[in-house]
Design an enzyme around this catalytic site. Structure first.
Site, PDB file in Angstrom:
ATOM      1  N   TYR A 123      44.353  78.613  40.154  1.00 18.80           N
ATOM      2  CA  TYR A 123      45.404  77.755  39.595  1.00 18.80           C
ATOM      3  C   TYR A 123      44.768  76.901  38.516  1.00 18.80           C
ATOM      4  CZ  TYR A 123      48.850  73.867  39.711  1.00 18.80           C
ATOM      5  OH  TYR A 123      49.762  72.891  39.405  1.00 18.80           O
ATOM      6  N   ILE A 157      37.920  74.554  37.778  1.00 17.65           N
ATOM      7  CA  ILE A 157      38.755  75.627  38.310  1.00 17.65           C
ATOM      8  C   ILE A 157      38.060  76.312  39.488  1.00 17.65           C
ATOM      9  CG2 ILE A 157      39.950  77.780  37.796  1.00 17.65           C
ATOM     10  CD1 ILE A 157      41.042  75.172  36.426  1.00 17.65           C
ATOM     11  N   GLY A 340      21.344  58.358  62.637  1.00 10.66           N
ATOM     12  CA  GLY A 340      20.524  59.080  61.666  1.00 10.66           C
ATOM     13  C   GLY A 340      20.723  60.579  61.712  1.00 10.66           C
ATOM     14  N   GLU A 363      44.567  68.272  43.687  1.00  8.49           N
ATOM     15  CA  GLU A 363      46.007  68.421  43.952  1.00  8.49           C
ATOM     16  C   GLU A 363      46.766  67.119  43.644  1.00  8.49           C
ATOM     17  OE1 GLU A 363      46.549  71.359  44.260  1.00  8.49           O
ATOM     18  OE2 GLU A 363      45.711  72.401  45.970  1.00  8.49           O
ATOM     19  N   GLU A 367      45.664  58.107  44.084  1.00  9.86           N
ATOM     20  CA  GLU A 367      46.308  57.059  43.290  1.00  9.86           C
ATOM     21  C   GLU A 367      47.614  57.591  42.691  1.00  9.86           C
ATOM     22  OE1 GLU A 367      42.257  56.011  44.064  1.00  9.86           O
ATOM     23  OE2 GLU A 367      43.078  57.837  43.159  1.00  9.86           O
TER      24      GLU A 367
END
Length: 380
Positions: A123, A157, A340, A363, A367
């Site tokens: 895509y 991509i 650890g 995708e 935000e």
């Protein structure tokens, strides 16, 4: 709409995906990550179960399932390797776009090999200069007879340089979303080239590269939808893609929780198992609660996307944001509980931690997910 439980068929699909993951993915995921191995044979094996075309229609050779069933499959596979599961998700998204918006010529040309994963699809929306502002993309396609001549570049991509097909958003008209169209471009078309493989924090089991298009001639029949439909098609793909990437986060988060439970039961400090300390149990309880809350929203949203509900994009944004953020928090807490040892590659936590980090970026960044939800709220 499914509200409180899975059907018998959905449970069977989930169990099949879990068995496949336990046998074919989990035992090898650490090596794929460490050596940057792309497990193409494993992807092909997943396709033998129908996982290469989960929501491609049965008429086109897919298994024609809904987005909830797809989420169950992606979540199960991500339990073993979020990177590999996410790669298969992207392939599914591209195949669905061809099936849903392509004409008979482009569907018959490409879908048979995509369904079986003999060919893989990418895509391609993001560009070096247009990430979150996707509608400002610059890759240009100029009509020349029965072809488009395409020039531009796509960045970050998944499958770049490895996959055979690229579902590419291009500008055929003026500025803005209405000037964008969608074309299927083949790897071997003259003028297609690829940048060097990106060196990434995580997602080491899948290739990522820039796709460069230099006067590539693409048949008009390779267009999905009409001219100007590209942005709408891209966003339709992302509704499902956001559900899938959220599901991949849930699978990785669940693995981290399970590993943390097992580790804290066995590890002793100050004369008792770490799991016996109240602080540990409170942390585990919060991890479980956050995963279950995100899972409930994501599953119900998957049904909305399948049904084409009017508010599906609004809910897909919320579900993606919540699932990716909460799973990342769970991975962080699991690493802390391991001390650890969680920082070492001998344990799966650090690998999953690295793989999940990118899920809040791709995708659509989280935000941007907040922007979508907030905009919808104030415009109601």
């Amino acid at each position: 709409m499914m509200q409180f439980g899975l059907t018998d068929d959905q449970t069977a699909i989930q169990e099949m995906a879990r068995r496949f993951t336990a046998d074919a993915i989990t035992p090898h995921a650490a090596e794929w990550d460490e050596k940057h191995i792309f497990p193409r044979a494993t992807v092909k094996a997943a396709a033998e179960l129908g996982f290469g075309a989960i929501y491609v229609s049965e008429a086109s050779g897919g298994i024609g399932l809904g987005r909830l069933e797809a989420a169950l499959i992606m979540e199960a596979m991500a339990y073993g390797c979020p990177s590999t599961s996410a790669f298969i998700s992207i392939h599914n998204m591209a195949a669905w776009m061809i099936d849903s918006f392509g004409g008979e010529a482009v569907k018959s040309k490409y879908l048979p090999a995509l369904v079986t994963c003999d060919q893989l699809a990418s895509y391609c929306l993001t560009e070096p200069g247009s990430g979150s502002d996707a509608a400002s993309l610059k890759t240009r396609a100029v009509r020349d007879g029965d072809d488009y001549v395409v020039t531009g570049s796509k960045a970050f991509i998944s499958g770049g340089g490895e996959n055979e097909l690229y579902v590419v958003m291009v500008r055929t008209g003026g500025e803005g979303a209405k000037g964008i169209s969608c074309l299927v471009i083949e790897k071997d078309m003259p003028g297609v080239s690829f940048g060097a493989q990106e060196k990434k924090l995580g997602w080491h089991s899948q290739p990522t590269a820039q796709v460069n298009l230099d006067a590539v001639r693409v048949p008009v029949e390779n267009r999905l939808g009409e001219e100007g439909d590209g942005f709408k098609i891209a966003m339709a793909g992302l509704d499902g893609g956001r559900i899938n990437i959220g599901a991949c986060s849930l699978g990785g988060g669940q693995r981290c929780l399970d590993e943390a439970i097992a580790y804290t039961r066995d590890r002793k400090q100050f004369g008792q198992a770490i799991a016996d300390f109240q602080a540990t149990r409170f942390t585990l309880a919060d991890m479980e609660t956050r995963l279950q809350a995100a899972r409930a929203l994501l599953y119900s949203t998957a049904v909305k996307v399948t049904e084409g509900a009017a508010d599906k994009t609004h809910f897909a944004a919320m579900a993606k944001r919540l699932a990716t953020d909460e799973a990342m928090w769970v991975a962080d807490r699991a690493l802390q509980l391991h001390g650890g040892y969680g920082y070492l590659m001998d344990y799966p936590i650090e690998r999953i931690y690295r793989d999940l980090r990118v899920h809040s970026i791709l995708e659509g960044t989280n935000e941007v997910m907040r922007m979508i939800v907030g905009r919808n709220l104030v415009q109601q």
